[in-house]
Design a protein around this motif. Structure first.
Motif, PDB file in Angstrom:
ATOM      1  N   PRO A 122      64.504  65.581  58.299  1.00 13.76           N
ATOM      2  CA  PRO A 122      64.868  65.396  59.811  1.00 13.76           C
ATOM      3  C   PRO A 122      64.554  64.011  60.241  1.00 13.76           C
ATOM      4  N   VAL A 123      65.426  63.748  61.280  1.00 13.06           N
ATOM      5  CA  VAL A 123      65.424  62.214  61.836  1.00 13.06           C
ATOM      6  C   VAL A 123      63.931  62.150  62.123  1.00 13.06           C
ATOM      7  N   GLU A 124      63.460  62.892  62.954  1.00 16.93           N
ATOM      8  CA  GLU A 124      61.739  62.352  63.496  1.00 16.93           C
ATOM      9  C   GLU A 124      60.802  62.282  62.356  1.00 16.93           C
TER      10      GLU A 124
ATOM     11  N   LYS B  80      62.411  54.873  53.187  1.00 17.02           N
ATOM     12  CA  LYS B  80      63.599  55.457  52.685  1.00 17.02           C
ATOM     13  C   LYS B  80      64.951  55.186  53.635  1.00 17.02           C
ATOM     14  N   TRP B  81      64.665  55.189  54.655  1.00 16.39           N
ATOM     15  CA  TRP B  81      65.905  54.596  55.698  1.00 16.39           C
ATOM     16  C   TRP B  81      66.400  53.192  55.296  1.00 16.39           C
TER      17      TRP B  81
ATOM     18  N   LYS C  83      70.376  64.499  57.028  1.00 12.97           N
ATOM     19  CA  LYS C  83      70.985  63.314  56.052  1.00 12.97           C
ATOM     20  C   LYS C  83      71.323  61.966  56.810  1.00 12.97           C
ATOM     21  N   SER C  84      70.413  61.792  58.045  1.00 11.35           N
ATOM     22  CA  SER C  84      70.891  60.571  59.006  1.00 11.35           C
ATOM     23  C   SER C  84      71.116  59.362  58.166  1.00 11.35           C
ATOM     24  N   ALA C  85      70.398  58.855  57.230  1.00 15.54           N
ATOM     25  CA  ALA C  85      70.447  57.641  56.731  1.00 15.54           C
ATOM     26  C   ALA C  85      71.808  57.360  55.785  1.00 15.54           C
ATOM     27  N   TYR C  86      72.053  58.557  54.982  1.00 17.63           N
ATOM     28  CA  TYR C  86      73.159  58.665  54.195  1.00 17.63           C
ATOM     29  C   TYR C  86      74.610  58.752  54.928  1.00 17.63           C
TER      30      TYR C  86
END
Length: 257
Positions: free
Chosen positions: A95-97, A103-104, A149-152
């Protein structure tokens, strides 16, 4: 078609999609530069086996693609780069938070920034040679999104934007830049996930593939690395000379939904 005399640099190409692309480019006659960030296994031997199989020159160059200068040095060490395939990437689900900052940063560096740096280094070589092909391996997640999967997703959307920008900057030159957007592809990494998914869902292999892994892929079939490689070879062909700045989805209808 023949790519004899062309040199192709493929990032993240000692396994999976990258290796499948390397094989198809070598089959078409290109000299190939394999790459990975870690150098694990025996990539030099792998390069030798590909060279013996297809009769082209195949080399391996290790480069930490999270490092900007290492990305640019990879192209310099290759000595020539007629075809650049930006394929390297990793994934992390969270999750984003709760998404770890390190990792980001790593995913953005490997999945997006590395393509910027290799492209910047390769373009002068392509201009000197009077011909070039840049193929960025984005994803269905470069056109749509999934939770956790915010970063991807951000990196793959960015890859599509980078593709369009480079295409516009080279539009009047004999250089093209396109993105391939695969859905699920049957790679060793995906294959290794199947037993765990079978256990978690209490399903047999075929059911877990169709109903869990390929839930969003209408064809209910995974693409193969050979198909991604074949699409790459097509984008290097004369038939694709006026294809630039676009995305080609190899996703079994995923992005048609």
């Amino acid at each position: 078609m023949s790519l004899n005399g062309k040199t192709a640099v493929i990032t993240g190409s000692t396994s999976g999609i990258g290796l499948g692309i390397a094989r198809e480019l070598a089959r078409a006659g290109a000299n190939v530069v394999l790459n990975s960030s870690s150098g694990k296994g025996d990539p030099q031997a792998q390069a030798g086996e590909l060279s013996d199989e297809f009769g082209t020159e195949v080399r391996y160059i290790q480069a930490d693609l999270s490092d900007a200068q290492a990305c640019r040095d990879l192209i310099t060490k290759a000595g020539a780069c007629d075809i650049l395939v930006n394929n390297a990437g990793i994934q992390h689900v969270c999750p984003v938070e709760e998404f770890p900052i390190d990792k980001w940063n790593l995913i953005i560096a490997l999945n997006l920034s590395s393509a910027f740096h290799t492209t910047a280094a390769a373009l002068p070589m392509m201009r000197d040679a009077g011909w070039g092909r840049i193929i960025n391996i984005s994803s269905a997640h470069g056109l749509t999104a999934s939770p956790f999967k915010s970063a991807y997703v951000s990196a793959k959307h960015g890859m599509v934007g980078l593709t369009k920008t480079v295409a516009l900057e080279t539009a009047e030159e004999p250089i093209t830049c396109n993105a391939i957007c695969p859905g699920y592809v049957l790679t060793p990494l995906v294959e290794a996930q199947i037993p765990d998914q079978m256990k978690a869902h209490g399903m047999d292999r075929e059911t877990v593939i169709r109903e869990v892994m390929l839930e969003r892929q209408p064809s209910k079939q995974m693409a193969t690395v050979e198909q991604i490689g074949g699409t790459t070879v097509f984008l290097c062909s004369d038939a694709a000379e006026q294809i630039t700045g676009t995305t080609i989805s190899v996703d079994g209808g995923w992005t048609a939904l």
